[in-house]
Write a protein that holds these residues in place. Structure first.
Motif, PDB file in Angstrom:
ATOM      1  N   SER A   1       0.833  -1.199   0.000  1.00 43.58           N
ATOM      2  CA  SER A   1       0.000   0.000   0.000  1.00 43.58           C
ATOM      3  C   SER A   1       0.869   1.252   0.000  1.00 43.58           C
ATOM      4  N   LEU A   2       0.319   2.298  -0.568  1.00 45.79           N
ATOM      5  CA  LEU A   2       0.961   3.609  -0.479  1.00 45.79           C
ATOM      6  C   LEU A   2       0.293   4.361   0.665  1.00 45.79           C
ATOM      7  N   GLU A   3       1.101   4.848   1.589  1.00 49.02           N
ATOM      8  CA  GLU A   3       0.533   5.561   2.729  1.00 49.02           C
ATOM      9  C   GLU A   3       0.982   7.017   2.683  1.00 49.02           C
ATOM     10  N   LEU A   4       0.030   7.873   2.957  1.00 49.89           N
ATOM     11  CA  LEU A   4       0.298   9.316   2.901  1.00 49.89           C
ATOM     12  C   LEU A   4       0.536   9.840   4.317  1.00 49.89           C
TER      13      LEU A   4
ATOM     14  N   ASP B   1       9.435  19.710  12.812  1.00 47.15           N
ATOM     15  CA  ASP B   1      10.265  18.611  13.284  1.00 47.15           C
ATOM     16  C   ASP B   1       9.441  17.470  13.882  1.00 47.15           C
ATOM     17  N   ALA B   2       8.141  17.610  13.799  1.00 43.34           N
ATOM     18  CA  ALA B   2       7.272  16.595  14.404  1.00 43.34           C
ATOM     19  C   ALA B   2       7.381  15.270  13.638  1.00 43.34           C
ATOM     20  N   ALA B   3       6.993  14.224  14.310  1.00 46.96           N
ATOM     21  CA  ALA B   3       7.000  12.909  13.666  1.00 46.96           C
ATOM     22  C   ALA B   3       5.910  12.867  12.596  1.00 46.96           C
ATOM     23  N   PRO B   4       6.108  12.070  11.565  1.00 45.02           N
ATOM     24  CA  PRO B   4       5.073  11.942  10.532  1.00 45.02           C
ATOM     25  C   PRO B   4       3.760  11.424  11.123  1.00 45.02           C
ATOM     26  N   VAL B   5       2.686  12.003  10.646  1.00 44.46           N
ATOM     27  CA  VAL B   5       1.361  11.538  11.065  1.00 44.46           C
ATOM     28  C   VAL B   5       0.655  10.987   9.832  1.00 44.46           C
ATOM     29  N   SER B   6       0.109   9.806   9.982  1.00 49.84           N
ATOM     30  CA  SER B   6      -0.530   9.172   8.822  1.00 49.84           C
ATOM     31  C   SER B   6      -1.838   9.867   8.466  1.00 49.84           C
ATOM     32  N   LEU B   7      -2.029  10.081   7.179  1.00 49.33           N
ATOM     33  CA  LEU B   7      -3.319  10.594   6.691  1.00 49.33           C
ATOM     34  C   LEU B   7      -4.103   9.487   6.017  1.00 49.33           C
ATOM     35  N   GLY B   8      -3.554   8.295   6.040  1.00 49.49           N
ATOM     36  CA  GLY B   8      -4.288   7.174   5.440  1.00 49.49           C
ATOM     37  C   GLY B   8      -3.576   6.610   4.225  1.00 49.49           C
ATOM     38  N   ILE B   9      -4.121   5.515   3.731  1.00 43.98           N
ATOM     39  CA  ILE B   9      -3.519   4.905   2.545  1.00 43.98           C
ATOM     40  C   ILE B   9      -4.282   5.346   1.300  1.00 43.98           C
ATOM     41  N   LEU B  10      -3.558   5.380   0.207  1.00 49.27           N
ATOM     42  CA  LEU B  10      -4.181   5.773  -1.051  1.00 49.27           C
ATOM     43  C   LEU B  10      -4.928   4.579  -1.641  1.00 49.27           C
ATOM     44  N   ALA B  11      -6.087   4.870  -2.180  1.00 49.58           N
ATOM     45  CA  ALA B  11      -6.905   3.797  -2.762  1.00 49.58           C
ATOM     46  C   ALA B  11      -6.164   3.163  -3.925  1.00 49.58           C
ATOM     47  N   ILE B  12      -6.408   1.883  -4.115  1.00 50.25           N
ATOM     48  CA  ILE B  12      -5.747   1.157  -5.203  1.00 50.25           C
ATOM     49  C   ILE B  12      -6.551   1.288  -6.495  1.00 50.25           C
TER      50      ILE B  12
END
Lengths: 180, 235
Positions: B165-168, B174-185
């Motif tokens: 999966s591709l995750e956005l 400087d904050a840690a990455p926060v997930s916005l979800g995975i991109l639809a296939i």
């Protein structure tokens, strides 16, 4: 069990842009329509596109043209699905001079025809069985495979006008039988 | 045209046969055009055609239903409903702008081509980003609507690897990455609602896309390679 009345109500509500009705209509009818479209097109990817087109058109004004009348809602939807599939088939066949298949006008029927539809169910099969098998096959071929007079003449290896005469006579016999 | 006669003694009107021919789709060319025209303007004739339509439609009674694939209704809705991500994305006018932006692998400020076709109720993006891989193997365009917290992303080039999966992610300072979800296939356009606590940090933050196991990172932090990144820029 979804009844005829339920589906009619769904179509009317879809005409009013009711999304839950659109979803319900899709759940109740899409498998039947997809079966029909697949039968005509015999191509899954194309059938999916036509199915999308059928429902999109229903949402974008098509449902407004449904009139409670002679046609049961399933018969009406089946006709749309079949006609759109035939359109699609013809677009792929460059030999056909046809650019676009006919839009059948909705005649705005009154309520008088309401009672008829149920009795018509499967009646046509009985009447087709009374025809010469070749001609019954030609009628079925025209309906489900999109064969035109020219296609049928080629398939049965007869001159075009012979095919016309055959089929016109068959259609008259069919009408006679259906009117009984 | 039709020289062969239909028996005149027959009391079946000629129109009925023509209606059947139209309903069955036997006609071509001029004959078809004329019959179709008549069905549009002559209600009696249209009624005959409908009678045949109804009869012939029972030929479909024996056709077994086939459940369409799951995603089909979603695609129908994406075309039907005006607030679907696909429709909004099309209205944003952002697609051609991005496609013309060339191959530069840096974040571009894109001048959106708002034309006269914009609807008054159209969503207006406040910032955009172009999330691009070094080698351009993955290009994702994003438009952020500050008022509503909607982030629209379009995968323009590239896709997830088989079974991945591709995750956005959004990375603010400087904050840690926060997930916005995975991109639809199966879709190229996604709509993501950005969590409220992140909304005021979006401008100037970086969007990044990582390669993750199917369904997304199991840890809540990126676990695979970062494939593409780009800064969110105010319009």
């Amino acid at each position: 069990m979804t009844t005829r009345q339920d589906i009619e109500d769904m179509i009317f509500r879809v005409a009013l842009q009711d999304r839950s009705a659109f979803e319900a209509l899709y759940s109740a009818t899409s498998a039947k329509l997809f079966g029909i479209i697949l039968r005509v097109l015999k191509d899954r990817a194309a059938a999916e596109e036509v199915l999308q087109e059928v429902y999109l058109r229903l949402w974008q004004g098509g449902a407004e043209t449904f009139a409670t009348g002679k046609a049961s809602p399933i018969s009406w939807l089946a006709t749309i699905a079949r006609n759109r599939s035939i359109d699609r088939l013809r677009k792929k066949r460059p030999s056909s001079p046809l650019e676009d298949a006919p839009e059948i006008a909705e005649p705005g029927l009154g309520p008088e025809g309401l009672a008829i539809a149920a009795s018509e169910r499967a009646q046509i099969n009985g009447c087709l069985d009374e025809l010469n098998p070749d001609r019954a096959a030609a009628v079925r071929g025209a309906y489900l495979d999109g064969d035109t007079y020219a296609d049928l003449a080629a398939r049965f290896d007869v001159p075009l006008n012979t095919m016309r005469t055959w089929l016109r006579r068959s259609l008259i016999s069919l009408k006679d039988c259906l009117s009984k | 045209m039709s020289d062969e006669s239909i028996n005149p003694e027959d009391d079946i009107p000629r129109d009925d046969v023509l209606a059947a021919e139209l309903s069955l789709g036997l006609l071509t060319g001029d004959e078809l055009a004329q019959a179709a025209r008549r069905a549009r303007i002559d209600q009696t004739f249209a009624g005959l055609v409908e009678d045949w339509d109804i009869h012939f439609s029972t030929l479909t009674d024996d056709i077994a239903p086939v459940a369409p694939p799951k995603g089909v209704f979603k695609k129908i809705k994406a075309d039907a409903y005006p607030e679907s991500p696909k429709r909004i994305w099309q209205n944003l006018g952002i697609v051609p702008a991005f496609l013309c932006a060339g191959a530069a692998a840096i974040t571009l400020l894109v001048a959106l081509q708002f034309g006269g076709y914009m609807q008054p109720d159209t969503v207006t993006p406040t910032s955009v980003a172009r999330v691009v891989a070094q080698d351009n193997s993955l290009v994702v365009a994003a438009a952020y609507v500050g008022d509503s917290g909607q982030l629209f992303v379009e995968r323009q080039v590239g896709a997830s690897a088989q079974g991945r999966s591709l995750e956005l992610w959004v990375i603010a300072g400087d904050a840690a990455p926060v997930s916005l979800g995975i991109l639809a296939i199966d879709e190229t356009i996604d709509e993501i609602i950005v969590p409220e606590n992140l909304r005021d940090q979006m401008v100037g933050a970086t969007l990044a896309i990582s390669d993750e196991p199917f369904g997304g990172s199991p840890t809540g932090a990126p676990t695979g390679a970062v494939l593409a990144a780009g800064e969110i820029t105010t319009l």
